[in-house]
Design a protein around this motif. Structure first.
Motif, PDB file in Angstrom:
ATOM      1  N   UNK C  50       3.085  19.408   5.063  1.00 42.57           N
ATOM      2  CA  UNK C  50       4.231  19.553   4.156  1.00 42.57           C
ATOM      3  C   UNK C  50       4.645  21.024   4.103  1.00 42.57           C
ATOM      4  N   UNK C  51       5.721  21.289   3.437  1.00 43.97           N
ATOM      5  CA  UNK C  51       6.193  22.666   3.288  1.00 43.97           C
ATOM      6  C   UNK C  51       5.495  23.274   2.094  1.00 43.97           C
ATOM      7  N   UNK C  52       4.206  23.580   2.269  1.00 46.18           N
ATOM      8  CA  UNK C  52       3.451  24.069   1.122  1.00 46.18           C
ATOM      9  C   UNK C  52       3.655  25.555   0.921  1.00 46.18           C
ATOM     10  N   UNK C  53       4.348  25.897  -0.130  1.00 49.61           N
ATOM     11  CA  UNK C  53       4.506  27.304  -0.456  1.00 49.61           C
ATOM     12  C   UNK C  53       3.405  27.783  -1.369  1.00 49.61           C
ATOM     13  N   UNK C  54       2.651  26.837  -1.912  1.00 50.33           N
ATOM     14  CA  UNK C  54       1.681  27.170  -2.957  1.00 50.33           C
ATOM     15  C   UNK C  54       0.743  28.310  -2.603  1.00 50.33           C
ATOM     16  N   UNK C  55       0.024  28.146  -1.487  1.00 47.50           N
ATOM     17  CA  UNK C  55      -0.958  29.173  -1.124  1.00 47.50           C
ATOM     18  C   UNK C  55      -0.285  30.471  -0.739  1.00 47.50           C
ATOM     19  N   UNK C  56       0.860  30.351  -0.093  1.00 50.31           N
ATOM     20  CA  UNK C  56       1.559  31.564   0.343  1.00 50.31           C
ATOM     21  C   UNK C  56       1.981  32.388  -0.871  1.00 50.31           C
ATOM     22  N   UNK C  57       2.509  31.713  -1.902  1.00 48.69           N
ATOM     23  CA  UNK C  57       2.895  32.444  -3.111  1.00 48.69           C
ATOM     24  C   UNK C  57       1.680  33.062  -3.791  1.00 48.69           C
ATOM     25  N   UNK C  58       0.608  32.279  -3.875  1.00 47.73           N
ATOM     26  CA  UNK C  58      -0.614  32.800  -4.497  1.00 47.73           C
ATOM     27  C   UNK C  58      -1.125  34.025  -3.757  1.00 47.73           C
ATOM     28  N   UNK C  59      -1.039  33.965  -2.430  1.00 49.33           N
ATOM     29  CA  UNK C  59      -1.531  35.098  -1.639  1.00 49.33           C
ATOM     30  C   UNK C  59      -0.752  36.359  -1.969  1.00 49.33           C
ATOM     31  N   UNK C  60       0.541  36.201  -2.189  1.00 51.93           N
ATOM     32  CA  UNK C  60       1.362  37.372  -2.541  1.00 51.93           C
ATOM     33  C   UNK C  60       0.898  37.943  -3.871  1.00 51.93           C
ATOM     34  N   UNK C  61       0.686  37.054  -4.841  1.00 49.04           N
ATOM     35  CA  UNK C  61       0.218  37.520  -6.150  1.00 49.04           C
ATOM     36  C   UNK C  61      -1.133  38.202  -6.022  1.00 49.04           C
ATOM     37  N   UNK C  62      -1.999  37.622  -5.207  1.00 49.17           N
ATOM     38  CA  UNK C  62      -3.338  38.170  -5.017  1.00 49.17           C
ATOM     39  C   UNK C  62      -3.273  39.564  -4.430  1.00 49.17           C
TER      40      UNK C  62
END
Lengths: 290, 317, 429
Positions: C50-62
């Motif tokens: 799927x088009x999972x943005x979840x981890x990518x966004x979290x990585x930015x915050x991290x």
């Protein structure tokens, strides 16, 4: 067996020969019939890639899309880094093809023109490589690649794929039909074995070279499992890895998969269209005629 | 001039003398030139062969004498795996099924590819530009996608073929539930996919047949079929041999396409030998057993290759 | 078209040199960095289609918070497990990953995540974590559950009602009767299609009162109880090409495609179809319905990806930090919403970004179902985990094959069950 003075001929059209027209109609219609049979599944596949996801499984079945859409393609384009993967796959395919052609032509020529017991054994060895299924040899091959240090590099994808029995034997069968007189004449002229091969024999084999190029390109282009296992860095992933990532664990987004598959096939078609002109139109009567 | 139609190169002396048993008709030179040159030419393949075939194969052979599970130690068990294999009915079932499958696909592909090649090379067929692309396309598709296409086409409930059959008034056929029908679908798909490859080989071979032969035959008043049988077939015999051999070997190792179409089903009825090796060995973590099965398969393929070689040699001489 | 032979030979030579040079460069530049002092970046492998943005966004915050960048690598599902195996053998495992299942080959390289799992503020559902000797080896990123979908348009057309609350669910008999009514009224083809998977058959068995295939005290699979055998038998009888098509369990036909064609009244699958249906079904309306109970209300609760942290030299702390970050309550809420996960943490209020009401309703239904499901629902995945931690990898695909033979009439139910137990135990050794 005189060396022919006939130029590499165009096949002379025998115009006006009796029975030409019905012959043409007969042959052409058979060919077209076959083309339809071969093409139908493809057409259906291609048309399906233009259908929206909801229409793919509708009943009753439709061949033509009711609503044409390219959403499958646009989604596929943004699914993964298509451009980068494309470049990687291109590097792998081109380098593997070049190496394969060089290796297969040389080996095929040696097997065809020289008679030694160890060459015959080697021919058997090459044939042996087609007899172990790839899936079986995957784990041990990985151990070897790791020990050599080619893990996680495009070289590790290219190098094991260079050896091919098909390619070697294609060249061998071709060179077998090249008369030994040619070789003998070159030797009398004082040319060394290697330079005879490169200067005289290899150019004769151009259609085979191009045919093998088409084959090798396709093989490397569609490689999936091996590149997946060898490559760790996503910047080096190949196109098939990207396409496979569209297939989910439990379900598949078909319209995106169809779009991605068609996209990944386009370069192969382009290569074929360019090369097959030379293969099909080459008139290769091996230099010497009766 | 095509001076050899056998699988092995035979030397013919320029002056028409009978060929000596040792292949030397040119003035004797230093032995070196004819050892060094061919050695150099096969060097790349030789190195790759040793590195990427022999080395892994030896590792695999080692595994076959152990009960290795992929992790941990590999306890030596001698010929245990091979004995188990000989009495495993699933192995024989898979092997038999594979032989049937190969027996269907190889002749079909041979006829299809030779036929299409002949049509493409013939001067009498028009519109070759398009058809030569159409014939080639199926080969470009990866087996997974091809599997999907044919599965949809021959789907039992909502496939296109059954749809057409029912529309025409017939009864839908159980393309997936019936093992034999399912195998027929795979045979058709495999032929469809494999034609282009062999077709190109045949095209190159057909173009290599000198037109002078055909012209001579025309003068003798031979018709198309006679020309084909008497001139074309023998002239392309080396290519035919290699096509049949490689097709056979390739088809015996079939896995991707059939798995994509019916996953070896219904049930396990269409499990071919490579799928058997893969499931027993790699899924069930019996690496030793799977390696043993692979080497038995190797042996079978070697036997097939030798048989074909002998048969073609006998025909050729 | 003649290229001069000398030129050709020259070209060939340069080409080979160039290719070899390129390959060498390629091999050199992509070697793994072994620098243990470098904790500026870590890797995270996972697999999603799927088009999972979840981890990518979290990585930015991290990265904003700690300065450590996380390289997110999305791998195809097919071959992911193999790749982890081979990576373990090459000492090239990622620093963190979300894996489909643990592997005996590298399970001993996992870090202990108990501090994260036991953290009271996170409120992670402890029943579902993978623990061994009080070490927590993996925390699931999400929970999945099996469930029923119905073709709402057909139900509405036939004017047949269906329950919407799991606490007032129907029995299988009631459901099948309703589906029958809908089928005959609307001229649909089948009552039901059922996913062909060993995990999916569990709810059928559990809800009929059977215990399914459970591990005995000796660590091997025990002979199943009579209710289980009875349930499998009744399931096979439903595959009669009227209620259910034989081709799914008998020959591997795709039930998903069948349901999407609009010709089938209901489809038993799981929560992962929701996102796909939300976009992919446009010809009719669909809805999630409560899993029938007869009399047990159970489903199959399984785990999505299992998040693990490996003990790679020099990256141990950074890896743990990233996993900690993922499960921190507010971050996890963002992740679950963005990726459409059913949460592993209890008591969260999630607003999913689905546009279709049917999808939002479905998720609400599944959350309720999981809460009220019988505890046996999670035993399937618990057994698999237990075996894995004992060093046994058991592949239950043979359940599909044996049931296929049963559906095709090639063997009877008792033999099927016996074969399954024998086959599973043979893998345990």
């Amino acid at each position: 067996m005189a060396v022919a003075s006939k130029p590499p001929a165009l096949r002379r059209r025998k115009v006006g020969k009796k029975g030409d027209v019905p012959r043409s109609i007969g042959t052409s219609s058979i060919m077209w019939l076959l083309a339809v049979v071969y093409g139908l599944p493809l057409i259906w596949f291609l048309l399906s890639s233009f259908k929206p996801a909801g229409d793919l499984f509708s009943y009753p079945l439709t061949v033509f899309p009711k609503h044409w859409t390219v959403s499958g393609y646009t989604q596929a384009w943004t699914k993964f880094d298509v451009a980068q993967y494309f470049v990687n796959t291109l590097i792998v395919a081109v380098s593997a093809t070049l190496l394969t052609i060089v290796a297969s032509a040389a080996a095929g020529y040696a097997l065809a023109k020289y008679n030694s017991w160890w060459l015959k054994i080697f021919a058997g060895c090459i044939l042996l490589t087609t007899m172990l299924p790839g899936e079986t040899i995957l784990a041990p091959l990985f151990v070897v690649i790791r020990n050599i240090g080619l893990y996680n590099s495009l070289a590790g994808v290219v190098v094991p794929a260079v050896i091919t029995a098909t390619g070697t034997f294609m060249f061998r069968q071709f060179f077998v039909t090249v008369p030994n007189d040619l070789l003998e004449a070159a030797r009398i002229d004082g040319s060394s074995e290697l330079s005879t091969f490169i200067r005289i024999m290899l150019p004769l084999a151009r259609p085979i070279v191009l045919t093998l190029a088409i084959f090798s390109f396709q093989w490397r282009w569609n490689d999936f499992l091996w590149p997946l296992i060898i490559l760790n860095d996503p910047n080096q992933f190949t196109l098939q890895i990207g396409v496979a990532s569209i297939v989910g664990a439990q379900n598949v987004n078909w319209s995106v998969l169809l779009g991605a598959s068609v996209l990944s096939m386009l370069p192969l078609i382009a290569i074929y269209l360019v090369f097959q002109k030379y293969v099909m139109s080459a008139d290769i009567n091996a230099g010497l005629k009766d | 001039m095509v001076d050899s139609v056998q699988a092995e190169p035979r030397s013919v002396s320029a002056a028409g003398e009978p060929a000596p048993t040792r292949s030397r008709w040119w003035p004797k030179r230093k032995l070196n030139s004819y050892t060094v040159a061919p050695l150099l030419m096969i060097s790349i393949n030789l190195v790759l062969f040793l590195l990427f075939f022999i080395w892994p194969a030896v590792i695999g052979l080692n595994y076959s004498f152990t009960s290795y599970t992929g992790v941990g130690p590999a306890p030596y068990v001698g010929l245990d795996n091979y004995e188990r294999l000989v009495s495993d009915s699933a192995f024989y079932a898979a092997l038999w099924r594979t032989l049937i499958y190969t027996g269907a696909v190889v002749p079909l592909t041979f006829v299809a590819s030779l036929g299409t090649a002949y049509l493409l090379v013939s001067q009498h067929s028009k519109g070759k530009t398009v058809t030569r692309v159409v014939f080639f396309m199926p080969w470009l598709i990866s087996p997974i996608i091809a599997g999907v296409i044919w599965r949809w086409l021959f789907g039992e409930n909502f496939g296109l073929v059954n749809f057409v059959i029912t529309e025409l008034g017939g009864k839908a056929l159980p393309w997936q539930s019936n093992a034999n029908l399912s195998l027929i679908v795979v045979v058709i798909a495999a032929t469809w996919m494999g034609t282009a490859f062999n077709m190109l080989l045949f095209v190159a071979a057909l173009k290599n047949v000198p037109t002078s032969y055909y012209e001579a035959a025309d003068l003798d008043g031979a018709n198309a079929w006679q020309k084909f049988r008497r001139i074309t077939l023998p002239a392309i015999a080396p290519t035919s041999f290699i096509v049949v051999l490689l097709s056979t070997l390739h088809t015996m190792k079939e896995y991707g396409l059939i798995f994509a179409i019916n996953a070896g089903g219904p049930g396990t009825e269409n499990n071919l030998i490579v799928q058997y090796i893969y499931t027993t060995g790699f899924r069930k973590a019996q690496i030793g057993y799977a390696s043993a099965a692979s080497f038995v398969l190797l042996l079978i393929l070697v036997i097939i290759a030798v048989v074909q070689l002998l048969a073609s040699r006998r025909k050729g001489s | 078209m003649a290229i001069s032979a000398t030129v050709r030979r020259g070209r060939l030579r340069w080409l080979s040199v160039g290719v070899i040079a390129a390959l060498t460069l390629g091999a050199c530049s992509s070697g793994d960095s072994d620098d243990s002092a470098d904790v500026k970046n870590i890797t995270f492998w996972y697999s999603t289609s799927a088009q999972d943005q979840g981890y990518i966004d979290l990585a930015k915050d991290f990265q904003a918070k700690t300065g450590i960048s996380v390289e997110i690598v999305n791998l195809p599902n097919d071959g992911y497990q193999d790749k982890l195996k081979q990576a373990a053998q090459a000492n090239a495992l990622p620093d963190t990953a979300s894996v489909p299942s643990l592997d005996t080959l590298w399970v001993n390289q996992l870090q202990d995540l108990s501090s994260i799992a036991n953290n009271a503020t996170n409120n992670i559902n402890k029943d579902l974590i993978t623990a061994q000797d009080s070490k927590v080896l993996a925390i699931p990123s999400d929970v999945t559950a099996a469930g029923l979908y119905i073709n709402k348009s057909l139900f509405d057309k036939a004017k047949v009602a269906y329950p919407t609350d799991p606490s007032q669910t129907w029995t299988w008999d009631e459901f099948l009767a309703a589906a029958d009514k809908v089928r005959t009224a609307t001229k649909a083809k089948y009552d039901l299609v059922y996913d062909r998977s060993p995990a999916r058959i569990r709810p059928w068995i559990y809800s009929h009162g059977g215990k399914g295939f459970q591990l005995g005290a000796d660590g091997k699979f025990a002979t199943p109880d009579a209710a289980t055998v009875q349930a499998i038998d009744s399931f096979a009888k439903l595959n009669n090409d009227v209620i259910m098509p034989k081709s799914v369990w008998g020959a591997g036909a795709d039930p998903n495609a069948l349901f999407k064609s609009g010709q089938v009244v209901a489809y038993f699958s799981g929560v992962w179809q929701v996102a796909d249906f939300a976009e992919g079904i446009t010809n009719f309306e669909w809805a999630s319905a409560p899993t029938p109970a007869q009399p047990v209300h159970a489903t199959d609760i399984n785990l999505g990806g299992k998040v693990v942290a490996f003990s790679n030299k020099g990256k141990v702390d950074a890896a743990k930090q990233w996993v900690d970050f993922i499960f921190e309550r507010t971050n996890y809420t963002k992740l679950a919403q963005a990726n459409g996960y059913l949460p592993i943490e209890k008591g969260l209020t999630l607003t999913y970004p689905f546009k279709k009401q049917a999808a939002l309703d479905a998720f609400a239904l599944y959350t309720k179902e999981i809460e009220s499901a019988d505890p046996i629902s999670a035993s399937g995945q618990a057994n698999q985990t237990k075996l894995l931690l004992a060093g046994k990898s058991v592949d239950d695909a043979l359940v599909k094959d044996e049931m296929g033979k049963l559906v095709n009439g090639q063997q009877d139910t008792q033999k099927t069950v016996d074969n399954i137990i024998a086959g599973l135990n043979q893998q345990i050794g």
